[in-house]
Design an enzyme around this catalytic site. Structure first.
Site, PDB file in Angstrom:
ATOM      1  N   LYS A 133       0.846  -1.203   0.000  1.00  0.00           N
ATOM      2  CA  LYS A 133       0.000   0.000   0.000  1.00  0.00           C
ATOM      3  C   LYS A 133       0.876   1.245   0.000  1.00  0.00           C
ATOM      4  O   LYS A 133       1.909   1.282   0.687  1.00  0.00           O
ATOM      5  CB  LYS A 133      -0.916  -0.022   1.229  1.00  0.00           C
ATOM      6  N   SER A 135      -9.880   1.880   2.590  1.00  0.00           N
ATOM      7  CA  SER A 135      -8.953   2.620   1.762  1.00  0.00           C
ATOM      8  C   SER A 135      -7.928   1.740   1.038  1.00  0.00           C
ATOM      9  O   SER A 135      -7.353   2.189   0.057  1.00  0.00           O
ATOM     10  CB  SER A 135      -8.223   3.667   2.599  1.00  0.00           C
ATOM     11  N   SER A 165     -10.173  -0.393   6.769  1.00  0.00           N
ATOM     12  CA  SER A 165      -9.511  -0.207   5.467  1.00  0.00           C
ATOM     13  C   SER A 165      -8.804  -1.427   4.890  1.00  0.00           C
ATOM     14  O   SER A 165      -8.385  -1.396   3.737  1.00  0.00           O
ATOM     15  CB  SER A 165      -8.510   0.941   5.546  1.00  0.00           C
TER      16      SER A 165
END
Lengths: 484, 92
Positions: free
Chosen positions: A78, A153, A177
């Protein structure tokens, strides 16, 4: 070679059995990214050259017979996890050109095991959102339906795993997330206990809630990655000194006799029928395996979204005050004096959602409002934690839906922030109470979109929740996305 | 949330908004605050002592000097000159 939905365990066998080399495996993913990621948009940065170098290094280790479980495994990271020398943008114009001078601790640990990083995965800007549509650079779509969001997210990480654009990925979870995008993209995501994994090098959103964790094709793979990234770190004073267990050790053990609690508020109004039915059907599967289902209640759930947004935004407004355009990050070209330069840099660099959270956080912390909002939210944190403790008196794990709905259209909800916040109802309490939880797919709706369920455990009970998630996965027929 | 409150928060947050943007932000913030206000229904108090029992103040790491980051690497992400960050004139 077919890399579709390749699990770490299977890749390991292929690598160790010399069916494939680490560079060949990396190349297969890079080719697939080049071919498919134009549609999915899961990566912000693809690090093809360094991936090949890492793969060659991993191959040497494999050849010398010293390969660990993750050696040569291609992963997506990420884009809020700092990677030395590789751009880490947080999907924000603010950090568009930011090249970290150091590795996050999780990256140090993974590189020591000679993983192969394929690139940096897209996300909501500064991890604030549940759709990945606030990303300034790559608005990722759902591999099951490219007209739908991948969740967020960590939407890039989840979509990349789902579309077989990596073997597994790292995400981060502040209020859902990791779990919610895993649910939307039909993969497995683990949010570890707060303090289990070092946050050093994770770009801070809400420091008391943030936690890094894996997203993968199965619960077992999540355990393998947690084995490597968990543990003490002198750079993060909040990291637990509890010994790191083998989180895959309990996988395969029967769930017979286990007590699984279903807090009724998680199955009430606001949860789509298709989701409720699928998760309750999964509960029945556990029952048929010999587990005992227990009815229970979490009366404070109705306050959870407010408590979460107040705490997380208060921390975000403080954490994001570091972006001044001076030491790193976007710097405005206009600004005669210090304050003007800072305000211009921040106004140009941050997106709308990030700005809203900063405003909300400063509101909750400002004089005259502090006790009514932040103070009350912290009281609720204690109350929700106490309610979880009560439920765990009577059960081993808790089963809930991961999200109230399946993935929605890319243009839905985005313009209504209040509606977006409400959608986090199923995940935020886990962060508030610092607990571990894993989301895995338990069904598909009539359009074929994945439905996720979450298994929540006691603090540091990752091995237990992975065992429970795996027990379901073993008998579940997973449908892979057909990327159109 | 009224426009004056949004202006005040924007100033605290060091964020600029045009008048047109302010109106939209006020509308969004009003619907967000409506959700936050649900917590006013419950009468509980935060207990600061209950949260501190898991903090081990005597468990800090040794104060040993470690290698610093190279200056060039740190400055590479900023507008810099002569080995330092460049800031606008602060003292008139």
């Amino acid at each position: 070679m077919d890399i579709t939905a390749l699990k770490i365990r299977d890749a390991r066998k292929m690598l160790d059995g010399r069916e494939i080399s680490a560079p060949e495996l990396a190349k297969a993913y890079l080719d697939r990214i080049a071919e498919t990621d134009g549609k999915i948009k899961s990566y912000i940065t693809v690090t093809a050259d360094s991936a090949m170098k890492m793969a060659e290094k991993a191959q040497k280790k494999i050849d010398s017979g010293e390969a660990g479980p993750l050696c040569g495994i291609p992963l997506a990271i990420k884009d809020n996890i700092c990677t030395d020398g590789v751009k880490t943008t947080c999907a924000s114009k603010m950090l568009e050109n930011f090249v970290p001078p150091y590795n996050a601790t999780v990256m140090e640990k993974l590189e020591k095991e000679d993983i192969v990083m394929l690139g940096k995965a897209s996300m909501d800007e500064f991890a604030m959102g549940g759709s990945t549509q606030t990303s300034a650079f790559a608005k990722t779509v759902n591999p099951y339906d490219t007209g739908c969001v991948p969740g967020g997210s960590s939407g890039g990480s989840a979509a990349a795993v789902s579309a077989s654009l990596c073997t597994a990925a790292l995400g981060s979870d502040t209020g859902g997330s990791i779990r919610q995008p895993a649910s939307f993209c039909g993969v497995t995501g683990l949010k570890p206990t707060y303090s289990r994994v070092s946050r050093y090098g994770l770009v801070a959103f809400a420091s008391s809630l943030d936690q890094i964790g894996p997203i993968a094709n199965c619960a077992y793979d999540c355990g393998l990655i947690l084995n490597t990234i968990a543990g003490y770190d002198p750079h993060d004073g909040t990291v637990s000194k509890n010994p790191v267990e083998d989180y895959t050790a309990k996988i395969g053990q029967s769930v017979k006799g286990m007590k699984i609690a279903l807090p009724r508020e998680f199955y009430a109004e606001g949860i789509d029928d298709s989701v409720r039915k699928a998760v309750l059907a999964a509960a029945d599967v556990y029952k048929s395996m010999g587990a005992e289902l227990i009815d229970c209640s979490m009366p404070s759930l109705k306050y959870a979204v407010a408590a979460y947004y107040l705490i997380s935004s208060a921390e975000a407004s403080s954490n994001l005050s570091r972006y001044d355009g001076i030491k790193y990050g976007h710097r405005s070209k206009i600004g005669e004096n210090f304050n003007e330069l800072i305000a211009n840099s921040r106004s140009e660099g941050f997106g709308e959602e990030v700005k809203r959270r900063i405003l909300l956080g400063n509101y909750a912390l400002s004089s005259g409002y502090y006790d009514a909002y932040y103070g009350k939210a912290m009281a609720l944190k204690q109350k929700i934690s106490a309610e979880y403790a009560d439920i765990f008196e009577k059960c081993d794990v808790i089963l809930t839906p991961t999200a109230p709905t399946v993935a929605y259209g890319v243009n839905e909800n985005i313009s209504d922030p209040a509606k977006m916040y409400q959608a986090d109802i199923c995940t935020v309490t886990v962060n508030i109470a610092s607990l571990p939880a894993v989301s895995t797919t338990c069904g598909y709706d009539e359009k074929g979109m994945p439905i996720g369920m979450s298994v929540i455990g006691r603090k540091f009970a990752e091995a237990d929740i992975l065992r429970v998630a795996d027990a379901f996965e073993q008998q579940f027929e997973r449908r892979l996305p057909k990327i159109n | 949330m009224d426009l004056d409150m949004v202006r005040y928060l924007a100033k605290l947050s060091k964020l600029n908004y045009s008048e047109e943007e302010l109106a939209k932000v006020a509308k969004d913030m009003t619907s967000i605050i409506n959700i936050m206000d649900t917590i006013k229904d419950i009468d509980i108090k935060y207990d600061p002592f209950a949260d501190n029992k898991n903090i081990y103040l005597n468990d800090l790491r040794e104060d040993i000097s470690a290698e610093s980051f190279p200056t060039e690497k740190i400055l590479a992400n900023a507008l810099n000159s002569e080995n330092s960050f460049v800031v606008p004139k602060v003292v008139e």
